[in-house]
Design a protein around this motif. Structure first.
Motif, PDB file in Angstrom:
ATOM      1  N   PRO A   2       0.810  -1.220   0.000  1.00 56.37           N
ATOM      2  CA  PRO A   2       0.000   0.000   0.000  1.00 56.37           C
ATOM      3  C   PRO A   2       0.842   1.267   0.000  1.00 56.37           C
ATOM      4  CG  PRO A   2      -0.898  -1.600   1.535  1.00 56.37           C
ATOM      5  CD  PRO A   2       0.435  -2.137   1.089  1.00 56.37           C
ATOM      6  N   SER A   3       2.014   1.237   0.650  1.00 60.93           N
ATOM      7  CA  SER A   3       2.853   2.427   0.696  1.00 60.93           C
ATOM      8  C   SER A   3       3.423   2.781  -0.666  1.00 60.93           C
ATOM      9  CB  SER A   3       3.994   2.222   1.698  1.00 60.93           C
ATOM     10  OG  SER A   3       4.824   1.152   1.298  1.00 60.93           O
ATOM     11  N   ALA A   4       3.406   1.838  -1.600  1.00 60.05           N
ATOM     12  CA  ALA A   4       3.907   2.089  -2.948  1.00 60.05           C
ATOM     13  C   ALA A   4       2.777   2.430  -3.911  1.00 60.05           C
ATOM     14  CB  ALA A   4       4.670   0.865  -3.455  1.00 60.05           C
ATOM     15  N   THR A   5       1.650   2.871  -3.368  1.00 61.49           N
ATOM     16  CA  THR A   5       0.462   3.134  -4.180  1.00 61.49           C
ATOM     17  C   THR A   5      -0.002   4.578  -3.990  1.00 61.49           C
ATOM     18  OG1 THR A   5      -0.244   0.822  -3.924  1.00 61.49           O
ATOM     19  CG2 THR A   5      -1.910   2.417  -4.648  1.00 61.49           C
ATOM     20  N   LEU A   6      -0.237   5.255  -5.103  1.00 61.88           N
ATOM     21  CA  LEU A   6      -0.855   6.575  -5.094  1.00 61.88           C
ATOM     22  C   LEU A   6      -2.323   6.395  -5.466  1.00 61.88           C
ATOM     23  CD1 LEU A   6      -0.608   9.692  -4.959  1.00 61.88           C
ATOM     24  CD2 LEU A   6      -0.098   9.641  -7.418  1.00 61.88           C
ATOM     25  N   THR A   7      -3.217   6.964  -4.668  1.00 55.79           N
ATOM     26  CA  THR A   7      -4.653   6.767  -4.860  1.00 55.79           C
ATOM     27  C   THR A   7      -5.318   8.049  -5.352  1.00 55.79           C
ATOM     28  OG1 THR A   7      -4.711   5.109  -3.091  1.00 55.79           O
ATOM     29  CG2 THR A   7      -6.807   6.107  -3.736  1.00 55.79           C
ATOM     30  N   PHE A   8      -6.107   7.919  -6.408  1.00 52.82           N
ATOM     31  CA  PHE A   8      -6.960   9.007  -6.888  1.00 52.82           C
ATOM     32  C   PHE A   8      -8.419   8.621  -6.646  1.00 52.82           C
ATOM     33  CE2 PHE A   8      -3.193  10.007  -9.379  1.00 52.82           C
ATOM     34  CZ  PHE A   8      -3.195  11.400  -9.427  1.00 52.82           C
ATOM     35  N   ILE A   9      -9.159   9.506  -6.005  1.00 49.15           N
ATOM     36  CA  ILE A   9     -10.603   9.323  -5.836  1.00 49.15           C
ATOM     37  C   ILE A   9     -11.299  10.399  -6.652  1.00 49.15           C
ATOM     38  CG2 ILE A   9     -12.543   9.295  -4.236  1.00 49.15           C
ATOM     39  CD1 ILE A   9     -10.677   8.362  -2.064  1.00 49.15           C
ATOM     40  N   ILE A 111       1.383  12.444 -10.554  1.00 53.31           N
ATOM     41  CA  ILE A 111       1.755  11.043 -10.776  1.00 53.31           C
ATOM     42  C   ILE A 111       3.258  10.935 -11.002  1.00 53.31           C
ATOM     43  CG2 ILE A 111       1.349   8.997 -12.199  1.00 53.31           C
ATOM     44  CD1 ILE A 111      -1.358  10.196 -12.976  1.00 53.31           C
ATOM     45  N   GLU A 112       3.794  11.827 -11.810  1.00 55.71           N
ATOM     46  CA  GLU A 112       5.215  11.767 -12.154  1.00 55.71           C
ATOM     47  C   GLU A 112       6.107  11.943 -10.939  1.00 55.71           C
ATOM     48  OE1 GLU A 112       5.286  13.411 -16.741  1.00 55.71           O
ATOM     49  OE2 GLU A 112       5.290  14.877 -15.099  1.00 55.71           O
ATOM     50  N   ARG A 113       5.753  12.834 -10.056  1.00 56.67           N
ATOM     51  CA  ARG A 113       6.638  13.105  -8.922  1.00 56.67           C
ATOM     52  C   ARG A 113       6.448  12.128  -7.766  1.00 56.67           C
ATOM     53  NH1 ARG A 113       4.359  18.754  -6.265  1.00 56.67           N
ATOM     54  NH2 ARG A 113       2.693  17.857  -4.962  1.00 56.67           N
ATOM     55  N   SER A 114       5.415  11.283  -7.853  1.00 56.87           N
ATOM     56  CA  SER A 114       5.191  10.285  -6.815  1.00 56.87           C
ATOM     57  C   SER A 114       6.189   9.138  -6.952  1.00 56.87           C
ATOM     58  CB  SER A 114       3.758   9.739  -6.922  1.00 56.87           C
ATOM     59  OG  SER A 114       3.583   8.624  -6.068  1.00 56.87           O
ATOM     60  N   ARG A 115       6.569   8.561  -5.832  1.00 58.51           N
ATOM     61  CA  ARG A 115       7.441   7.386  -5.831  1.00 58.51           C
ATOM     62  C   ARG A 115       6.647   6.088  -5.926  1.00 58.51           C
ATOM     63  NH1 ARG A 115      11.833   8.958  -1.066  1.00 58.51           N
ATOM     64  NH2 ARG A 115      12.609  10.885  -2.039  1.00 58.51           N
ATOM     65  N   ALA A 116       5.370   6.200  -6.121  1.00 56.26           N
ATOM     66  CA  ALA A 116       4.514   5.013  -6.178  1.00 56.26           C
ATOM     67  C   ALA A 116       4.868   4.129  -7.365  1.00 56.26           C
ATOM     68  CB  ALA A 116       3.048   5.429  -6.262  1.00 56.26           C
ATOM     69  N   GLU A 117       4.611   2.855  -7.218  1.00 58.56           N
ATOM     70  CA  GLU A 117       4.800   1.894  -8.303  1.00 58.56           C
ATOM     71  C   GLU A 117       3.513   1.651  -9.073  1.00 58.56           C
ATOM     72  OE1 GLU A 117       6.388  -1.650  -6.621  1.00 58.56           O
ATOM     73  OE2 GLU A 117       7.991  -0.596  -5.556  1.00 58.56           O
ATOM     74  N   GLN A 118       2.382   1.827  -8.393  1.00 56.14           N
ATOM     75  CA  GLN A 118       1.095   1.660  -9.053  1.00 56.14           C
ATOM     76  C   GLN A 118       0.144   2.743  -8.572  1.00 56.14           C
ATOM     77  OE1 GLN A 118       2.095  -1.615  -7.412  1.00 56.14           O
ATOM     78  NE2 GLN A 118       1.712  -0.556  -5.488  1.00 56.14           N
ATOM     79  N   VAL A 119      -0.892   2.976  -9.381  1.00 56.84           N
ATOM     80  CA  VAL A 119      -1.890   4.002  -9.092  1.00 56.84           C
ATOM     81  C   VAL A 119      -3.245   3.314  -8.937  1.00 56.84           C
ATOM     82  CG1 VAL A 119      -2.994   6.113  -9.905  1.00 56.84           C
ATOM     83  CG2 VAL A 119      -0.572   5.701 -10.415  1.00 56.84           C
TER      84      VAL A 119
END
Length: 413
Positions: A2-9, A111-119
């Protein structure tokens, strides 16, 4: 994971039920006596360990943004955690969000500046409980580029619903818009939940922008790319041709939340009304009282709800098979099979039956209400009757096909 995930609602559209979204976006519509619709999606994020959440807002967003501030200022910014409202930033031009894909394009820099692996992409206007952490784990196990959460849908609701076609390995093979199926033919439908690898999403946004910009320039240069686009019909089809897209079946045994398999889009006044009334059943389809997956929200520091005798009649206030939120008082009136939000007042001799009363509604002496939804701060004058004469109700208010009367916010009846 979960820490590698950026969430959009996504909470950018007005949505339905239309009578209740005149003053607020669908995600901010009150539900179940004390919540807002978006609380269910945000609670799923919280319990799933997702701590980087962006809520894209647009249509009449003040109510929603105030609720996010009051109810969901939970995370620690020092640890990189956030729930942040993101209205249109107009970084790519002067347009408002033209749909969910256009909203993603306008916020590409996030999205680009996030370190997330998945969205993780979520619709903020739905009611359900789901462990997103398990969905993300399944996405990684399958080495999928995209994972789409799917739910079983009855053929009776087929018109206007996207039908997804899966093989035995749960890979999506295609989709049909507005399927016409036999009455007894079930199918899978998207449920507004998608996991997409970050790099793949950025590439696809570029490809879609180029293709749709060309189409838009030929048809309507003023229309932004992706206007009105939903994820199921605009993101999935091109990906199915060249990427691995997996289905994740909602309500399975995986995950930590008890699988009640409840999902509702509250897509009409009647659907909204039925969803609230279903919570009053002895065994409701959505159990709000499960301690392992509680739904958080904001509620003011109101006094306890209570029933008291009527000042004029001396009759006891009656409260039967209903929800009664804090600060509400029944003074000699009768309430049955109804949902009352905070600070509702029901006066002596008034009868409220199969009705939803939003915050601050006041029902005067001897008034009678049934099959009704009263929006916030409605005043029902003594002796008024609502829900007994359809012709009279239709002359004053919005009445649904199933006869549910909706009284607008602040109305005096």
């Amino acid at each position: 994971m979960p820490s590698a995930t950026l969430t959009f609602i996504f909470a950018i559209e007005r949505g339905a039920p239309a009578p209740l979204t005149q003053q607020r976006t669908k995600a901010a519509v009150p539900f179940a006596g004390k919540y807002r619709v978006i609380d269910f999606t945000l609670a799923n994020c919280l319990h799933s360990g997702l701590r980087q959440v962006l809520v894209l807002t647009q249509y009449k967003s003040h109510s929603l943004q105030k609720h996010l501030r009051d109810a969901w200022s939970l995370f620690n910014a020092e640890l990189g955690e956030f729930i942040t409202a993101v209205p249109p930033q107009m970084r790519t031009g002067g347009d408002w969000y033209g749909g969910v894909l256009d909203a993603l394009r306008q916020n590409r820099y996030l999205i680009e500046r996030s370190r997330a692996e998945q969205v993780l992409l979520l619709d903020g206007g739905l009611v359900y409980r789901m462990d997103y952490a398990e969905l993300i784990r399944a996405h990684r196990e399958q080495a999928a580029g995209v994972t789409c959460a799917v739910r079983p849908a009855g053929a009776a609701a087929a018109d206007g619903v996207v039908a997804l076609h899966c093989d035995d390995g749960e890979r999506l093979q295609g989709l049909t818009h507005r399927p016409t199926l036999d009455a007894d033919t079930p199918f899978d439908a998207p449920m507004g939940v998608y996991v997409v690898d970050k790099a793949l999403l950025l590439r696809e946004l570029d490809a879609l922008a180029a293709a749709e910009a060309e189409a838009a320039s030929a048809a309507d240069p003023a229309s932004p790319p992706g206007a009105g686009a939903d994820l199921a019909t605009h993101l999935l089809p091109p990906l199915l041709e060249r990427e691995t897209v997996h289905a994740y079946r909602f309500g399975g045994e995986r995950g930590r939340v008890t699988p009640d398999r409840y999902w509702s889009d509250l897509g009409s006044t009647d659907a909204y009304f039925r969803a609230n009334m279903a919570l009053l059943e002895a065994e409701p389809p959505l159990d709000l009282y499960q301690p392992d997956w509680n739904i958080l929200t904001y509620q003011g520091q109101y006094p306890p709800a209570r029933t008291v005798p009527g000042a004029r009649s001396g009759n006891e206030g009656i409260f039967v098979n209903s929800m009664l939120a804090a600060g509400s008082v029944i003074r000699g009136g009768g309430v049955s099979h109804s949902v009352l939000f905070p600070l509702v007042e029901v006066e002596d001799g008034a009868i409220v039956d199969e009705t939803i009363l939003f915050e601050g509604v006041k029902v005067g002496e001897g008034a009678q209400i049934r099959h009704c939804i009263c929006d916030k701060d409605v005043i029902v004058r003594p002796g008024a009757r609502i829900g007994f004469d359809r012709a009279a109700d239709e002359a004053r208010f919005d009445v649904s096909p199933e006869g549910i009367v909706v009284v607008p916010k602040g109305e005096q009846v």
